[in-house]
Structure formats: structure tokens, C-alpha cells
Design a protein around this motif. Structure first.
Motif, PDB file in Angstrom:
ATOM      1  N   UNK A 126       0.792  -1.220   0.000  1.00  0.00           N
ATOM      2  CA  UNK A 126       0.000   0.000   0.000  1.00  0.00           C
ATOM      3  C   UNK A 126       0.825   1.271   0.000  1.00  0.00           C
ATOM      4  N   UNK A 127       2.138   1.162  -0.111  1.00  0.00           N
ATOM      5  CA  UNK A 127       2.982   2.350  -0.140  1.00  0.00           C
ATOM      6  C   UNK A 127       2.938   2.987  -1.531  1.00  0.00           C
ATOM      7  N   UNK A 128       2.753   4.299  -1.601  1.00  0.00           N
ATOM      8  CA  UNK A 128       2.659   4.961  -2.911  1.00  0.00           C
ATOM      9  C   UNK A 128       3.944   4.783  -3.720  1.00  0.00           C
ATOM     10  N   UNK A 129       3.767   4.634  -5.026  1.00  0.00           N
ATOM     11  CA  UNK A 129       4.889   4.514  -5.955  1.00  0.00           C
ATOM     12  C   UNK A 129       4.956   5.765  -6.817  1.00  0.00           C
ATOM     13  N   UNK A 130       6.164   6.183  -7.111  1.00  0.00           N
ATOM     14  CA  UNK A 130       6.337   7.314  -8.025  1.00  0.00           C
ATOM     15  C   UNK A 130       6.108   6.841  -9.455  1.00  0.00           C
ATOM     16  N   UNK A 131       5.370   7.638 -10.198  1.00  0.00           N
ATOM     17  CA  UNK A 131       5.111   7.251 -11.592  1.00  0.00           C
ATOM     18  C   UNK A 131       5.009   8.490 -12.463  1.00  0.00           C
ATOM     19  N   UNK A 132       5.207   8.298 -13.747  1.00  0.00           N
ATOM     20  CA  UNK A 132       5.117   9.362 -14.742  1.00  0.00           C
ATOM     21  C   UNK A 132       4.277   8.866 -15.910  1.00  0.00           C
ATOM     22  N   UNK A 133       3.296   9.668 -16.322  1.00  0.00           N
ATOM     23  CA  UNK A 133       2.483   9.335 -17.481  1.00  0.00           C
ATOM     24  C   UNK A 133       2.960  10.167 -18.665  1.00  0.00           C
ATOM     25  N   UNK A 134       3.334   9.488 -19.720  1.00  0.00           N
ATOM     26  CA  UNK A 134       3.717  10.143 -20.969  1.00  0.00           C
ATOM     27  C   UNK A 134       2.731   9.710 -22.042  1.00  0.00           C
ATOM     28  N   UNK A 135       1.667  10.485 -22.219  1.00  0.00           N
ATOM     29  CA  UNK A 135       0.623  10.202 -23.220  1.00  0.00           C
ATOM     30  C   UNK A 135       0.006   8.829 -22.969  1.00  0.00           C
ATOM     31  N   UNK A 136       0.277   7.851 -23.833  1.00  0.00           N
ATOM     32  CA  UNK A 136      -0.331   6.532 -23.654  1.00  0.00           C
ATOM     33  C   UNK A 136       0.596   5.563 -22.931  1.00  0.00           C
ATOM     34  N   UNK A 137       1.662   6.076 -22.333  1.00  0.00           N
ATOM     35  CA  UNK A 137       2.616   5.227 -21.625  1.00  0.00           C
ATOM     36  C   UNK A 137       2.781   5.713 -20.178  1.00  0.00           C
ATOM     37  N   UNK A 138       3.080   4.768 -19.294  1.00  0.00           N
ATOM     38  CA  UNK A 138       3.222   5.074 -17.868  1.00  0.00           C
ATOM     39  C   UNK A 138       4.477   4.392 -17.336  1.00  0.00           C
ATOM     40  N   UNK A 139       5.339   5.177 -16.713  1.00  0.00           N
ATOM     41  CA  UNK A 139       6.557   4.634 -16.113  1.00  0.00           C
ATOM     42  C   UNK A 139       6.412   4.633 -14.602  1.00  0.00           C
ATOM     43  N   UNK A 140       6.695   3.485 -13.986  1.00  0.00           N
ATOM     44  CA  UNK A 140       6.705   3.387 -12.527  1.00  0.00           C
ATOM     45  C   UNK A 140       8.149   3.225 -12.077  1.00  0.00           C
ATOM     46  N   UNK A 141       8.593   4.106 -11.199  1.00  0.00           N
ATOM     47  CA  UNK A 141       9.939   4.007 -10.627  1.00  0.00           C
ATOM     48  C   UNK A 141       9.911   3.047  -9.448  1.00  0.00           C
ATOM     49  N   UNK A 142      10.753   2.028  -9.518  1.00  0.00           N
ATOM     50  CA  UNK A 142      10.739   0.988  -8.495  1.00  0.00           C
ATOM     51  C   UNK A 142      11.435   1.456  -7.219  1.00  0.00           C
ATOM     52  N   UNK A 143      10.936   1.045  -6.073  1.00  0.00           N
ATOM     53  CA  UNK A 143      11.578   1.454  -4.807  1.00  0.00           C
ATOM     54  C   UNK A 143      12.969   0.871  -4.633  1.00  0.00           C
ATOM     55  N   UNK A 144      13.245  -0.241  -5.302  1.00  0.00           N
ATOM     56  CA  UNK A 144      14.595  -0.797  -5.311  1.00  0.00           C
ATOM     57  C   UNK A 144      14.781  -1.560  -6.625  1.00  0.00           C
TER      58      UNK A 144
END
Length: 792
Positions: free
Chosen positions: A152-170
Motif C-alpha cells: 500500500x505504499x505509494x509509488x512514483x510514476x510518470x504518465x507520458x501520453x499513452x505510456x506510464x513509467x513506474x519508478x521501483x523502490x529498489x
């Protein structure tokens, strides 16, 4: 409303060409027969030179647990998913990419791959809108509510149009898995008005919707050995690159909706009536489609919009995607099918509104069954438990479920075109279960690897459905109009999906036609079918690339096909081979009975006249002991002759007489008197080399055929000749009589012996003399050793 165009429009065409390296592009021979060489990627431990997966081949995996809620009143879909991503790659990953395809429906989130636009000649009132600058949000696209890890810990993510990047905690290392959760919702678009593959269709007459829910949840992108992350934007055309995984999907809908989805429903006992459940069980062993939800039940459900709700639960294993459909309008029929190759028991099923009943009830489920059985013969045995066709006024494919068209007129009648189109699209979309749902190519980059291979196998399946089926793609003659287009309107098959102008002919028809030409004209059915099955088996549940297909087809057949891939897939040249000239010759038995005499001189020393730098340095090198200097027995007459130690008169002339040719006797002349020789000159006007297929018609009405492989062009790609000898006279010659090669100009494929369309000549026939056939033997001439009177 009408608009008058007052300005001149100028249309520019620019050609798009794939790399087609040639060693000697200015030559008239060899280029089209070069090996593909560096055009193909270098084989490695992941992908071998044979076209098979390598010993270190790997692919990542994603498993999904999804809960979805369909709000019919708001036409909104809400979902929550748990994704388990398995990193099987040798690489450390510090972020991952997902696809948000529904953003393509948004005015502000889409990839925005626009097309050129011009002033229209006319528009309807709904199309006339003031241009909004800047563009306003139309309310469509994915709304991300929460993105967290498993705890349940929030993850950092970025949406680029139709793509989504999730930055992993490790960092996610090889062999590890990462579990994360996403909550989301989106407004379901009107698919009929807005276009796209998924959405709803509203039936105004009864006030009901038919939902096709596709590309509906955030999905993992492919991370591969050949590209890394495949995170190209979704523009609406190039389809999908997806990973395999297991799915559990719970879908909550109004209680009177009927759902069809990828995989098997695990709770029919809870969502079907006892009568419907009994019909489903009966259908499992039936040889004819059984209505599980009847037409009367569907008509009754249309009139009552239930406020109650039900949850349908589906599970699917080893699939690359999940799609579903829902409506209270559905008639649902099914029948059991056994796949002979693996004895797999499959439920072939169809869902359709009453508007399609007259066609779908009779044909759909049987077409589904026919498709999975026929594709299993030509590729791999169908491995899944379900195959479904849904009438939704479109054509699109997903694992175990596809959406097709095929509605009757209101009086229940239909045209032949609608019927054949419906059967064709069902075969095509169900066939996509094999390409690319199982043989999982990257559709977003190479549309032909799924559409082209599937269209080809569709053609084979249509042929086995009805020998008179009017297939539009596959037969060679059907691609001719496309191949005739100017070069600036064509792209090679090996072009990115987004850049193709004539998408249907390029991605569907031309690859399918090429494969059919390989099967029927170049390789033959037995070799081709074995190689095609080998490719399908090698790359089932894996991620093939073009080189894997090209190499496997050659590896499994023993045929060098690089010339064909180079011309048909990497080029835009058409086939246009013409009969340029025919020369007719008759036997001439007149033989001049006189001997011939040849004047010649003896050969001068054959050693090099010029002492090159290597010889000079070797002579100066005192450490080198030449063998002929060490061993005196090797020093013969020519050792001395080359060094000027033997004198021979090289100016003296000698004579060599040859015996005259002998004439044939009367009996032998009678044997050959009716022989006619025909030299046929061919010109390659189109540029694409192909086999030369000829049909000879003789004056007595008999016919013969000859097939010459494309390799006849290897020494001259522009002009070739071939001579035939017949014991009767030709009336005509037809090039490519069955229209097998997609020749764009058949007007130059015919020759008629009308007396004025050919040249005539004679060829001398005489009795063969005995000749010495030993290579390097005596040739009847005086040699220097003889002239000097020496024997050593």
C-alpha cells in the motif's frame, strides 16, 4: 452544409524505403540474389542463426488479478488490479513501463500522431465545430486513482501520453518479482461515433448498450533481448506488444447482462439460470450449436433493465491480454470441438444481438470451430479451452475472444457480400489467436508479422471452408492493383506500422500473397507447410522478430529464400516479366565436308614475365630454401625453359587439322526432321525476380508446361533467354498462365505463332565426333618440349 474550396491544393508524395543494402547497386546481376547479411541482426545466445530461440532465450512475465465494475448509467468502468511482474531477464531494472491505451481517446492525453488535413467538400452538422485552441479535455482517457506497492505504499510514476513509467523502490534483479497495485477508472467512449477498438454501441430502438471492453486496464509493456522496453506510443493503428501471464478477473455488471471474456468463467453456477447452465453442459458435447441464452430470452431481457448486479469470474492461463464483452441483448450459443492434434476439448461460442441472429446463429460458431481446427493443422494445435466470436459491428482480436460484424436487414435477409464478409472476418479474427496471441510478435513495430501471417492462414482456412470462397487477399492476382501504384505511394512490407500509407495492402495482402507464392510456386506445399509449422512451434508463447521467421523458413526447408525476402519484403519493385522475342529455328542437315586447318605457335614460358615484390624479397631472403633448388629431380625441361636455358623457336608456325563434321544419314535425318527450336527472350521490366512459368500450346491442340526457378535471373536480372526443342510446332506461349506471380502487366505475357511475331533461323545438325574428355590432357598441338626434341 457545403464548403467551396477556393484555394489550390498541392499534394506531395514522399517515398519511404527500408534499408536494402547491395554490394554493387550499379550491376545488372547478383544484387537481387545477395544474402541478406548485415540487413538481419547478428545471431546470438538469445536468437540463433537457424531462426530458433537460443539456449539463453528469456522473456519476462506479468500475472494479473483484476476487479472491475461496469456502471451502465454513467458508462464508466472502474477497476483495481494487482500485478505480479517477473524479471527473467539478465538485466537489473530500476523502472518498468505500462500501456495506457485508453488515453488515445482523450483529446489531451493521446499520442497525437495526426494526419494532414484539407478543406472538405461537404460536412454534416455534427462535424462542423469551431476549432478549440488550445484543445479542451473531452473527459476520456484513464484516471489513475492510486498506484502502490503490495503493502500500500505509494509509488512514483510518470504518465507520458499513452505510456506510464513506474519508478521501483529498489532495483528488480534477475529472478525477482515485483507486486504492485493500480486503481483506475475511465469513461467508456461511444465506439461507433468516436472510433477505436473498445467502447459501447447504443441501440436506440431498445435503449440498450453493447460493450466491447478492450485495452481497458494498465498493461505491462514488453522488455526484450532485442529492444529493451517496447514503449512506443499507441496511436490507434499499430497494435500491441504484450507479455504472457495468468489472469483472474472479476467483473461486476447489471444482473441481466451476459458476459463473454478471455478464458473460462469459473462461476456459471452463480450467474446462469438452471436452464441456461443445463444448456451449457449440453453444448459441451454437442456437434451442433446449442443456444445457452435463447433469442426469446435475449428479446425479453432487452425490455427490462435490471437494477440487481452479478459478478462473473474468469481465469485464463498463459495469455498475453484479457478482453470481454457485456450486454443484455446477447443471444449466446456454443458447441464442443475436439482438436485432433492434441485432443484438446474447446468450447466454440458466439454472442450476438437479435440484429445478427439470421447470420450468426447459422454460421458463427461453426466458423469458429472450423478456424481453430484448420489453423491447428497449419501451425500448432489450439491450446486454449475457449474460442469466441462476438458480433459487435467491427473486427478486432484478443485471446480466446474476438469482435466481428454481420447483421441482417430488418426483414432478416442479407447480401452475399455481407455473408462472405462475416465469415471472412470471423476466420481472420479467431485466427489471430495463433498470430499474435500465441506466436507473440510485436504488432506495434511489425504489423505484417501478425496481420500478414494471419491473413495468409485465413486464406488457407477460407479455401477449406468453401472452394469457391471469394478471398480478397492471398491469391497472387488480387495484389496486382496495389503493386501497380507509383513508387512514391508504396512502402516495403518491412516498414513501421505508423508510417504505412496503404495499410491494408501493405500489412495484410502483400505478405499473405508473398507467402502463398512461396507455398504454391516457389517452395511447394510440402516444404513450405513443414517450415511454417516449424516456425509456429518454435515461437509459440514467445516473442519472434522478422529475422526469426525468415531464418526458420530457410532452415527448416533447405531453400535459399534471401532473394525473395529482399525483393518482396524489403523492396517495392513489382513483377512484370515480358516475352520480348521468340526466335524459331529448324534443322539444317547440310554439312560442308571439308577439313579445317589451324595455324599456331608453341607456347612461350608460362612463368611470370614480371618479378613482383614478393618474389624479389623471397629471393633475397637467405633463410628461404626453394624446394626446386634443394631437389634436383624437380628440375625438368620447363625449369630450364623458364630460365632461358632451353631454346625453342617460338616464331615457327605449326598446323593443326581437324576432321570434317559428318552428315547424318537419311534414317537419322528422319528422326530429327520435325524438331523445332524456340529461343524465348524475357525482359524483367518490373524489377522483382520470379520463376518463369510457361504454358505451350501446340498446333495439334496439346499443351505442356514448364517451370523455371527464379535463379535463372542470377547472372542477368534484366534479360534472360531459354531455348526449348519440340517435335511439333508451337501455336502459342503463355507466361504465368495461372497468374501465380502477381505480374502487373499480362498484356506482354503471350506469344502467338502467326508468322509475323517471331524470327526464323536454322541450326545445323551433324553427327557427333568422338572427343577427348580428360581434363588437362593432350590437345593435339605441338608443345615446347616436343619442339625442342626433349623428354625431360
Amino acid at each position: 452544409m457545403k464548403f467551396t474550396i477556393s484555394a489550390l491544393s498541392v499534394l506531395f508524395f514522399t517515398g519511404v524505403f527500408a534499408q536494402n543494402i547491395q554490394n554493387n547497386p550499379g550491376s545488372n546481376h547478383g544484387n537481387r540474389f545477395e544474402q541478406l547479411g548485415t540487413i538481419l541482426p547478428t545471431p546470438n545466445v538469445y536468437r540463433t542463426a537457424s531462426g530458433a530461440p537460443g539456449q539463453a532465450y528469456w522473456q519476462n512475465r506479468a500475472d494479473y488479478d483484476i476487479v472491475a465494475y461496469l456502471d451502465e448509467d454513467k458508462r464508466n468502468l472502474k477497476g483495481s488490479e494487482t500485478v505480479t511482474y517477473h524479471n527473467n531477464s539478465p538485466d537489473d531494472l530500476d523502472y518498468i513501463w505500462l500501456q495506457l491505451d485508453e488515453n488515445q481517446q482523450s483529446t489531451v492525453k493521446k499520442a497525437d500522431y495526426q494526419f494532414s488535413s484539407t478543406l472538405p467538400k461537404s460536412l454534416n452538422d455534427e462535424q462542423v465545430k469551431v476549432s478549440e485552441l488550445p484543445v479542451k479535455d473531452n473527459g476520456y482517457g484513464v484516471n489513475l486513482e492510486k498506484v502502490t506497492d503490495a503493502s500500500g505504499n505509494p509509488l512514483k510514476y510518470t504518465v507520458n501520453k499513452t505510456m506510464m513509467r513506474i519508478d521501483l523502490p529498489k532495483v528488480l534483479k534477475k529472478g525477482e518479482k515485483f507486486i504492485f497495485k493500480i486503481d483506475w477508472n475511465y469513461n467508456i467512449p461511444n465506439r461507433i461515433k468516436m472510433g477505436g477498438r473498445g467502447g459501447y454501441e447504443n441501440f436506440a430502438e431498445d435503449g440498450n448498450d453493447l460493450y466491447t471492453i478492450t485495452q481497458w486496464f494498465p498493461r505491462m509493456c514488453v522488455y526484450s533481448d532485442f529492444e529493451g522496453w517496447q514503449n512506443h506510443q499507441f496511436t490507434g493503428r499499430g497494435e500491441f506488444a504484450l507479455v504472457f501471464g495468468n489472469y483472474k478477473v472479476s467483473i461486476n455488471v447489471p444482473a441481466d447482462h451476459v458476459i463473454g471474456g478471455t478464458g473460462e468463467c469459473k462461476n456459471y453456477e452463480q450467474v446462469l439460470s438452471s436452464e441456461q447452465l443445463a444448456r451449457y453442459k449440453k453444448a459441451q458435447t454437442s456437434n451442433e450449436p446449442v443456444e445457452i441464452v435463447t433469442l426469446d430470452e435475449a428479446k425479453k431481457a432487452e425490455k427490462n433493465h435490471s437494477k440487481q448486479r452479478k459478478t462473473w469470474v474468469f481465469e485464463a492461463k498463459d495469455v498475453r491480454d484479457f478482453a470481454w464483452t457485456a450486454s443484455r441483448k446477447f443471444v449466446w450459443d456454443a458447441m464442443g470441438v475436439t482438436i485432433p492434434e492434441n485432443n484438446n476439448k474447446v468450447m466454440a461460442m458466439s454472442f450476438y444481438p437479435k440484429e445478427a441472429y439470421g447470420l450468426y446463429r447459422k454460421y458463427s460458431t461453426k466458423a469458429v470451430a472450423h478456424t481453430i481446427k484448420t489453423y491447428s493443422e497449419f501451425t500448432i494445435p489450439y491450446p486454449y479451452p475457449v474460442a469466441q466470436s462476438v458480433e459487435a459491428s467491427n473486427g478486432m482480436e484478443y485471446p480466446m475472444i474476438c469482435f466481428n460484424f454481420g447483421r441482417t436487414e430488418k426483414d432478416g435477409t442479407y447480401s452475399e457480400g455481407v455473408k462472405n464478409g462475416m465469415i471472412g472476418v470471423i476466420i481472420h479474427e479467431v485466427g489471430h489467436n495463433f498470430f499474435p496471441m500465441i506466436i507473440n510478435s510485436d504488432e506495434r513495430q511489425w504489423s505484417w508479422m501478425d496481420e500478414g501471417l494471419n491473413t495468409f492462414t485465413e486464406y488457407l482456412t477460407e479455401e477449406k471452408w468453401d472452394n469457391k470462397f471469394p478471398s480478397k487477399r492471398g491469391p497472387a492476382w488480387t495484389i496486382v492493383d496495389y503493386m501497380k501504384l507509383p513508387k512514391d505511394q508504396l512502402e516495403p512490407i518491412m516498414s513501421n506500422s505508423e508510417n504505412i500509407i496503404q495499410f491494408g495492402p501493405n500489412a495484410y495482402a502483400k505478405p499473405a500473397t508473398g507467402l502463398n507464392i512461396l507455398r504454391e510456386t516457389i517452395m511447394g506445399r510440402e516444404l513450405f507447410d513443414k517450415a511454417f509449422k516449424t516456425y509456429s512451434k518454435r515461437w509459440a508463447f514467445k516473442h519472434p522478430e522478422p529475422a526469426d521467421f525468415f531464418r526458420t523458413m530457410e532452415d527448416a526447408s533447405g531453400e535459399d529464400l534471401d532473394w525473395f525476402w529482399r525483393g518482396w519484403f524489403y523492396g517495392t519493385d513489382p513483377v512484370d516479366i515480358s516475352i520480348d522475342k521468340v526466335t524459331v529455328a529448324n534443322p539444317d542437315f547440310e554439312v560442308t565436308a571439308s577439313s579445317t586447318e589451324e595455324k599456331y605457335k608453341v607456347e612461350k614460358p608460362l612463368q611470370n614475365e614480371f618479378e613482383d615484390i614478393s618474389k624479389i624479397r623471397n629471393k633475397e631472403d637467405k633463410t628461404i630454401n626453394f624446394e626446386v633448388e634443394k631437389d634436383k629431380d624437380l628440375q625438368d625441361f620447363y625449369y630450364r625453359y623458364d630460365r632461358g636455358q632451353e631454346k625453342v623457336d617460338t616464331n615457327k608456325e605449326y598446323s593443326l587439322k581437324s576432321e570434317p563434321n559428318a552428315a547424318l544419314d537419311k534414317k537419322e535425318q528422319e528422326k530429327f526432321k520435325n524438331i523445332n527450336a524456340y529461343q524465348i527472350d524475357f525482359v524483367n521490366k518490373g524489377g522483382l525476380v520470379m520463376p518463369i512459368i510457361l504454358e505451350f500450346t501446340f498446333e495439334d491442340g496439346s499443351k505442356l508446361r514448364d517451370r523455371t526457378s527464379a535463379q535463372i535471373w542470377r547472372h542477368n536480372e534484366k534479360k534472360v533467354s531459354k531455348t526449348f526443342y519440340f517435335d511439333k510446332k508451337l501455336k502459342s506461349i503463355q507466361l504465368d498462365p495461372m497468374r501465380e506471380t502477381a505480374d502487373i502487366n499480362t498484356s506482354n505475357n503471350f506469344w502467338n505463332n502467326d508468322g509475323g511475331s517471331s524470327e526464323t533461323s536454322k541450326f545445323q545438325v551433324f553427327k557427333e565426333k568422338q572427343k577427348a574428355t580428360v581434363r588437362g590432357g593432350a590437345n593435339g598441338k605441338v608443345n615446347p618440349m616436343q619442339a625442342a626434341g626433349k623428354k625431360n
